[in-house]
Design a protein around this motif. Structure first.
Motif, PDB file in Angstrom:
ATOM      1  N   ASP A  36       0.815  -1.213   0.000  1.00  0.00           N
ATOM      2  CA  ASP A  36       0.000   0.000   0.000  1.00  0.00           C
ATOM      3  C   ASP A  36       0.846   1.258   0.000  1.00  0.00           C
ATOM      4  OD1 ASP A  36       0.846  -0.782   2.588  1.00  0.00           O
ATOM      5  OD2 ASP A  36      -0.582   0.620   3.487  1.00  0.00           O
ATOM      6  N   ARG A  37       2.143   1.122   0.299  1.00  0.00           N
ATOM      7  CA  ARG A  37       3.028   2.287   0.414  1.00  0.00           C
ATOM      8  C   ARG A  37       3.987   2.413  -0.767  1.00  0.00           C
ATOM      9  NH1 ARG A  37       3.564   4.709   5.525  1.00  0.00           N
ATOM     10  NH2 ARG A  37       2.113   3.849   7.052  1.00  0.00           N
ATOM     11  N   PHE A  38       4.440   1.290  -1.311  1.00  0.00           N
ATOM     12  CA  PHE A  38       5.493   1.327  -2.323  1.00  0.00           C
ATOM     13  C   PHE A  38       5.142   0.434  -3.509  1.00  0.00           C
ATOM     14  CE2 PHE A  38       7.555   1.510   1.925  1.00  0.00           C
ATOM     15  CZ  PHE A  38       7.915   2.845   1.906  1.00  0.00           C
ATOM     16  N   ARG A  39       5.602   0.860  -4.700  1.00  0.00           N
ATOM     17  CA  ARG A  39       5.481   0.064  -5.918  1.00  0.00           C
ATOM     18  C   ARG A  39       6.795   0.204  -6.677  1.00  0.00           C
ATOM     19  NH1 ARG A  39       0.606   1.964  -8.517  1.00  0.00           N
ATOM     20  NH2 ARG A  39       1.821   3.859  -8.866  1.00  0.00           N
ATOM     21  N   VAL A  40       7.462  -0.901  -6.913  1.00  0.00           N
ATOM     22  CA  VAL A  40       8.750  -0.872  -7.609  1.00  0.00           C
ATOM     23  C   VAL A  40       8.511  -0.939  -9.113  1.00  0.00           C
ATOM     24  CG1 VAL A  40      10.945  -2.058  -7.984  1.00  0.00           C
ATOM     25  CG2 VAL A  40       9.992  -1.891  -5.675  1.00  0.00           C
ATOM     26  N   THR A  41       9.054   0.030  -9.834  1.00  0.00           N
ATOM     27  CA  THR A  41       8.877   0.081 -11.289  1.00  0.00           C
ATOM     28  C   THR A  41      10.110  -0.401 -12.041  1.00  0.00           C
ATOM     29  OG1 THR A  41       9.631   2.383 -11.366  1.00  0.00           O
ATOM     30  CG2 THR A  41       7.261   1.994 -11.099  1.00  0.00           C
ATOM     31  N   GLY A  42      11.278  -0.432 -11.380  1.00  0.00           N
ATOM     32  CA  GLY A  42      12.492  -0.860 -12.071  1.00  0.00           C
ATOM     33  C   GLY A  42      13.512  -1.425 -11.113  1.00  0.00           C
ATOM     34  N   LEU A  43      14.282  -2.389 -11.594  1.00  0.00           N
ATOM     35  CA  LEU A  43      15.350  -3.022 -10.824  1.00  0.00           C
ATOM     36  C   LEU A  43      16.626  -3.024 -11.647  1.00  0.00           C
ATOM     37  CD1 LEU A  43      13.473  -6.264  -9.632  1.00  0.00           C
ATOM     38  CD2 LEU A  43      13.956  -4.257  -8.209  1.00  0.00           C
ATOM     39  N   SER A  44      17.767  -2.817 -10.988  1.00  0.00           N
ATOM     40  CA  SER A  44      19.043  -2.972 -11.677  1.00  0.00           C
ATOM     41  C   SER A  44      19.947  -3.870 -10.853  1.00  0.00           C
ATOM     42  CB  SER A  44      19.734  -1.622 -11.901  1.00  0.00           C
ATOM     43  OG  SER A  44      20.545  -1.270 -10.801  1.00  0.00           O
ATOM     44  N   ALA A  45      20.851  -4.560 -11.542  1.00  0.00           N
ATOM     45  CA  ALA A  45      21.838  -5.410 -10.876  1.00  0.00           C
ATOM     46  C   ALA A  45      23.038  -5.547 -11.786  1.00  0.00           C
ATOM     47  CB  ALA A  45      21.246  -6.784 -10.557  1.00  0.00           C
ATOM     48  N   ASN A  46      24.127  -6.040 -11.234  1.00  0.00           N
ATOM     49  CA  ASN A  46      25.326  -6.250 -12.041  1.00  0.00           C
ATOM     50  C   ASN A  46      25.089  -7.354 -13.059  1.00  0.00           C
ATOM     51  OD1 ASN A  46      28.181  -5.997 -12.725  1.00  0.00           O
ATOM     52  ND2 ASN A  46      28.389  -7.998 -11.745  1.00  0.00           N
ATOM     53  N   GLY A  47      24.395  -8.415 -12.657  1.00  0.00           N
ATOM     54  CA  GLY A  47      24.101  -9.516 -13.570  1.00  0.00           C
ATOM     55  C   GLY A  47      24.620 -10.855 -13.113  1.00  0.00           C
ATOM     56  N   GLY A  48      25.164 -10.908 -11.897  1.00  0.00           N
ATOM     57  CA  GLY A  48      25.708 -12.159 -11.394  1.00  0.00           C
ATOM     58  C   GLY A  48      24.665 -13.114 -10.834  1.00  0.00           C
ATOM     59  N   ARG A  49      23.440 -12.608 -10.590  1.00  0.00           N
ATOM     60  CA  ARG A  49      22.394 -13.457  -9.989  1.00  0.00           C
ATOM     61  C   ARG A  49      21.094 -13.265 -10.779  1.00  0.00           C
ATOM     62  NH1 ARG A  49      22.417 -12.038  -3.676  1.00  0.00           N
ATOM     63  NH2 ARG A  49      21.515 -14.138  -3.482  1.00  0.00           N
ATOM     64  N   VAL A  50      21.101 -13.735 -12.020  1.00  0.00           N
ATOM     65  CA  VAL A  50      19.971 -13.465 -12.901  1.00  0.00           C
ATOM     66  C   VAL A  50      18.703 -14.173 -12.446  1.00  0.00           C
ATOM     67  CG1 VAL A  50      21.364 -12.917 -14.919  1.00  0.00           C
ATOM     68  CG2 VAL A  50      20.716 -15.299 -14.494  1.00  0.00           C
ATOM     69  N   ALA A  51      18.813 -15.347 -11.836  1.00  0.00           N
ATOM     70  CA  ALA A  51      17.621 -16.054 -11.369  1.00  0.00           C
ATOM     71  C   ALA A  51      16.914 -15.262 -10.289  1.00  0.00           C
ATOM     72  CB  ALA A  51      17.990 -17.453 -10.870  1.00  0.00           C
ATOM     73  N   LEU A  52      17.695 -14.721  -9.347  1.00  0.00           N
ATOM     74  CA  LEU A  52      17.107 -13.912  -8.282  1.00  0.00           C
ATOM     75  C   LEU A  52      16.499 -12.641  -8.863  1.00  0.00           C
ATOM     76  CD1 LEU A  52      16.516 -13.163  -5.366  1.00  0.00           C
ATOM     77  CD2 LEU A  52      18.864 -12.303  -5.166  1.00  0.00           C
ATOM     78  N   LEU A  53      17.199 -12.007  -9.797  1.00  0.00           N
ATOM     79  CA  LEU A  53      16.693 -10.775 -10.409  1.00  0.00           C
ATOM     80  C   LEU A  53      15.368 -11.038 -11.122  1.00  0.00           C
ATOM     81  CD1 LEU A  53      17.203  -7.781 -11.028  1.00  0.00           C
ATOM     82  CD2 LEU A  53      18.497  -8.502 -13.042  1.00  0.00           C
ATOM     83  N   ALA A  54      15.285 -12.153 -11.834  1.00  0.00           N
ATOM     84  CA  ALA A  54      14.043 -12.488 -12.533  1.00  0.00           C
ATOM     85  C   ALA A  54      12.911 -12.753 -11.547  1.00  0.00           C
ATOM     86  CB  ALA A  54      14.269 -13.710 -13.421  1.00  0.00           C
ATOM     87  N   GLU A  55      13.223 -13.438 -10.454  1.00  0.00           N
ATOM     88  CA  GLU A  55      12.206 -13.690  -9.428  1.00  0.00           C
ATOM     89  C   GLU A  55      11.702 -12.384  -8.833  1.00  0.00           C
ATOM     90  OE1 GLU A  55      11.839 -15.480  -4.894  1.00  0.00           O
ATOM     91  OE2 GLU A  55      13.628 -15.915  -6.070  1.00  0.00           O
TER      92      GLU A  55
END
Length: 453
Positions: free
Chosen positions: A79-98
């Motif tokens: 109710d307080r926050f909505r994430v519109t974008g994520l960035s990462a280096n790219g070493g943990r793509v499975a976690l980033l996709a999740e």
């Protein structure tokens, strides 16, 4: 990770908490009528997107320690926050996709272009058939692009990237008018004048536990009321040891932090107390308090995250059990507090809190940081870059623990007194960093050769 439901693209059905706005003030003044000089001011609210409803947030460094805890916080507070974008280096793509799927983000950014196929495959596995995948940005500038993106009318950018590579995204977020929740202290250290030239009053909210603590304590008075900032340090895994006792400590020893679970670079910086030196510089830049009025005290329990001493003799301390979700909640939620963001103390149980003076002989990093902070210009960038190289050399066994600060000190001395003023540019910072990294590698190689001889 929380079991709370993922955010939908349309936002929550539950009523959003109302947001307070700062009372109108004349430009260039704070609530006391004094000229605004500090980057972070708890009395002011920078609100680039008006209206009620959840704040749109972009998380940079999403798969790191700060990022994963921020995702957990958001998932527990749809109710307080909505994430519109994520960035990462790219070493943990499975976690980033999740994370992308659970948060239903519009955009995912990775610094490594070579992982794009794996990321697209991971996203396809997370999303159901027929579900549109988020936009993918890739390359060294992907986080910077995301920080400046207009997608979703982003309110706040949380910069949880580690290292000075976070400078460009910090500047991009400020230029775009976003509120900047700043966990990437290095971008402020190496680019202080650049950040100060761009930031509007109240635009930066610190996320480091120490600076979030100072931020909250400073809300109790005006800048004129402040006598001293007291930054607390756990003392790291080597608290109480002499320089001689530190000569043969191992990487494993340095990574065994007694309180915090952090990435390896930050953990080793905590062992050398370089992290605390950087925080002293950061406190000076954020709150415009002179270096001689910023003190470091060792507090092994890490319950008191920092303190402000006021001119009437009173000291206000901000205290919580060690948990970064509290500072993250301040960073992305201010001026509202997020209920149950982090655990509270159980005051029915006895506890003892200690405060000890810092041993500057065993840990010379804090005084060296004060020195480079006072020099200004490119000196902090040289300090930070040389330290990053020396930490990496220590991790691969090419430098002893005490050699980290010995080498950084020599690089700083060779750099000398930089040209100061507001003329600092990004190329100046990059050139100084490149020189410092090269020189640190040369000195490290010399040290390794001497050790083998």
């Amino acid at each position: 990770m929380s079991d709370s439901p993922a955010l939908s693209g349309r936002g929550p059905e539950t009523p959003a908490a109302p947001r307070r706005h700062a009372a109108p003030t004349a430009p260039g003044t704070d609530l006391s009528g004094a000229a605004i000089r500090a980057l972070a001011d708890p009395h002011l609210v920078h609100d680039p997107v008006t209206g009620d409803g959840p704040k749109d947030v972009v998380i940079l460094g999403a798969t790191g320690s700060i990022g994963t805890q921020a995702v957990d916080l958001v998932l527990r507070n749809p109710d307080r926050f909505r994430v519109t974008g994520l960035s990462a280096n790219g070493g943990r793509v499975a976690l980033l996709a999740e994370q992308a799927h659970r948060l239903r983000v519009r955009t995912v950014a990775v610094a490594r272009e070579d992982v794009v196929p794996a990321l697209r495959e991971a996203l396809t596995a997370e999303y159901g058939a027929g579900e549109p995948l988020p936009e993918i940005l890739a390359g060294p500038d992907a986080a910077t692009q995301l920080a400046a993106s207009d997608a979703g009318h982003c309110h706040t950018v949380l910069n949880g990237i580690t290292g000075s590579i976070g400078l460009a995204p910090t500047l991009a977020a400020l230029r775009a008018g976003r509120t900047l929740a700043l966990a990437n202290k290095e971008s402020l250290i190496v680019g202080g004048p650049l950040v100060k030239a761009l930031a509007a009053p109240g635009q930066i909210i610190p996320v480091d536990s120490e600076h979030a603590a100072l931020f909250q304590a400073l809300a109790a008075g005006t800048r004129a009321d402040v006598r001293k900032l007291v930054v607390t340090a756990s003392g790291g895994p080597f608290r109480g040891r002499t320089r001689e006792q530190l000569a043969h400590v191992t990487v494993e020893d340095a990574l065994a932090h007694p309180t915090w679970a952090m990435g390896p670079v930050i953990t080793i910086n905590s062992a050398t107390l370089v992290n605390k030196g950087l925080e002293v510089i950061e406190a000076h830049l954020l709150y415009d308090i002179p270096f001689d009025r910023i003190e470091v005290v060792v507090h092994p329990q890490s319950y008191v995250h920092s303190m402000v001493e006021f001119t009437d003799g009173s000291t206000l301390a901000q205290a919580t059990p060690p948990d970064m979700r509290g500072p993250i909640a301040i960073g992305i939620g201010w001026p509202e507090r997020v209920p149950d963001a982090a655990p509270a103390f159980d005051w029915s149980k006895a506890s003892t809190w200690e405060f000890l003076p810092l041993d500057n002989e065993a840990f010379p990093s804090v005084n060296l940081a004060r020195h480079v902070g006072e020099l200004g210009g490119t000196a902090p960038a040289v300090f930070n870059a040389a330290n990053e190289e020396c930490v990496e050399a220590f991790r691969r066994g090419a430098l002893p623990f005490n050699g980290i600060m010995d080498t950084v000190t020599r690089v700083v001395e060779e750099h000398g007194t930089p040209v100061t003023g507001t003329s600092l540019t990004v190329p100046d910072v990059l050139e100084a960093e490149a020189w410092a990294r090269t020189r640190a590698r040369e000195l490290t190689a010399q040290t390794a050769a001497e050790a083998r001889a």
